[in-house]
Design an enzyme around this catalytic site. Structure first.
Site, PDB file in Angstrom:
ATOM      1  CE  LYS A  14      -2.070  -0.877   3.702  1.00 61.27           C
ATOM      2  NZ  LYS A  14      -1.931  -1.557   4.263  1.00 61.27           N
ATOM      3  NE  ARG A  89      -4.893  -1.817  10.164  1.00 63.14           N
ATOM      4  CZ  ARG A  89      -3.443  -1.440   9.727  1.00 63.14           C
ATOM      5  NH1 ARG A  89      -3.882  -0.129   9.670  1.00 63.14           N
ATOM      6  NH2 ARG A  89      -2.547  -1.840  10.047  1.00 63.14           N
ATOM      7  NE  ARG A 162       5.607  -0.183  11.163  1.00 62.34           N
ATOM      8  CZ  ARG A 162       4.811  -0.112  10.366  1.00 62.34           C
ATOM      9  NH1 ARG A 162       4.583   0.234   9.406  1.00 62.34           N
ATOM     10  NH2 ARG A 162       3.703  -0.732  11.061  1.00 62.34           N
TER      11      ARG A 162
END
Ligand code: AMP
Length: 218
Positions: A14, A89, A162
Site C-alpha cells: 500500500k 480495517r 519498526r
C-alpha cells in the site's frame, strides 16, 4: 477529484503504491499507521493512547482512529482527492467512514485491494526498514536506498526497523488484520467499488494496474 481507499494486509504494498499515486495524481496520502507513529514520536495524548495497542500489533480503538481520520479529512489541503491507506480495517470502521464522508460531502470514487499470500507478507515485513526522519520505506533485498546509508527521499542517514515488523509481533498483526479483510472487501464489493490487484507483482506492474483504474475516474 479521486477519493480512494487502498486495502491490503501489512506488507501488501500500500505504501509503495501510494507514493506512485501521489506522484501522478497529487492525491493527499492519509496513512493512519503513519499518523499514529508520528503521534507516538511526539508523545501526544493520541500517541500515548495508541502505543500499547501498536506495540502488540493490535488495533487502536475505533473511536480514536475514526476521530483522527475525520480531523485529517477535514483539512483544506485535500485538493485533488485522497488515498486512505490503513483505514478502514474492519467493517465497523468502514461504516464509520461512510458517515464521515457523508458529513464532509466527499463521496468515494474507488476501492483497490492489494492481495498477497501470508508467506510473501512475512518475507517483506521482516526485510523492511524505514528512514527515521521521513518514514520512507525500504527493503533490504528489493529496495535499498540508491546511495547506501542515505535516504532517497530526504537525505537522512538513520534507519530503523519498526517494532511491529519484528517477528514476534508480525504474526499477531497479520492474524488481527486477516480476520477482517474478507468482510471488508465484501462490504465494498457490494457497493460496486472494489478492484482486486495481485500485490505480489513488482511495483511497476502493480502501479500499471492501479493506474488503469484511476485513469477512468474523472
Ligand atoms: P500500519 O502502519 O498501517 O501497519 O499500522 C500500524 C499500527 O497502527 C497498527 O498495527 C495499529 O496498531 C495502528 N493502526 C493503523 N491503522 C489503524 C486502524 N485503521 N484501526 C486501528 N488501528 C490502526
Amino acid at each position: 477529484m479521486i477519493n480512494l481507499i487502498l486495502l491490503g494486509l501489512p506488507g501488501a504494498g500500500k505504501g509503495t503504491a501510494s507514493e506512485r499515486i501521489v506522484d501522478k495524481y497529487h492525491l493527499t496520502h492519509i496513512s493512519t499507521g503513519d499518523m499514529f507513529r508520528e503521534a507516538m514520536a511526539n508523545k501526544t495524548p493520541v500517541g500515548l493512547e495508541a502505543k500499547g495497542f501498536m506495540d502488540k500489533g493490535n488495533l487502536v480503538p475505533d473511536e480514536v482512529t475514526a476521530k483522527l481520520v475525520e480531523e485529517r479529512l477535514s483539512q483544506p489541503d485535500i485538493v485533488a482527492g485522497f488515498i486512505l491507506d490503513g483505514f478502514p480495517r474492519t467493517t465497523a470502521q468502514a461504516e464509520l467512514l461512510t458517515d464521515i464522508l457523508d458529513r464532509l460531502n466527499k463521496p468515494l470514487s474507488s476501492v483497490i485491494a492489494l492481495e498477497a499470500t501470508e508467506k510473501v507478507l512475512i518475507n517483506r515485513l521482516s526485510a523492511r526498514f524505514m528512514c527515521k526522519q521521513c518514514g520512507a520505506t525500504y527493503n533490504k533485498f528489493t529496495k535499498k536506498p540508491r546511495v547506501e546509508g542515505t535516504c532517497d527521499r530526504c537525505g537522512a542517514h538513520t534507519f530503523y526497523q519498526r517494532e511491529d515488523d519484528k517477528p514476534e509481533v508480525v504474526k499477531n498483526r497479520l492474524e488481527v488484520n486477516e480476520k477482517m479483510n474478507a468482510p471488508l472487501k465484501d462490504f465494498y464489493q457490494k457497493q460496486g467499488l472494489l478492484t482486486v490487484i495481485n500485490g505480489e507483482q513488482g511495483p511497476d506492474v502493480v502501479f500499471a494496474a492501479v493506474d488503469a483504474v484511476l485513469s477512468k475516474i474523472n
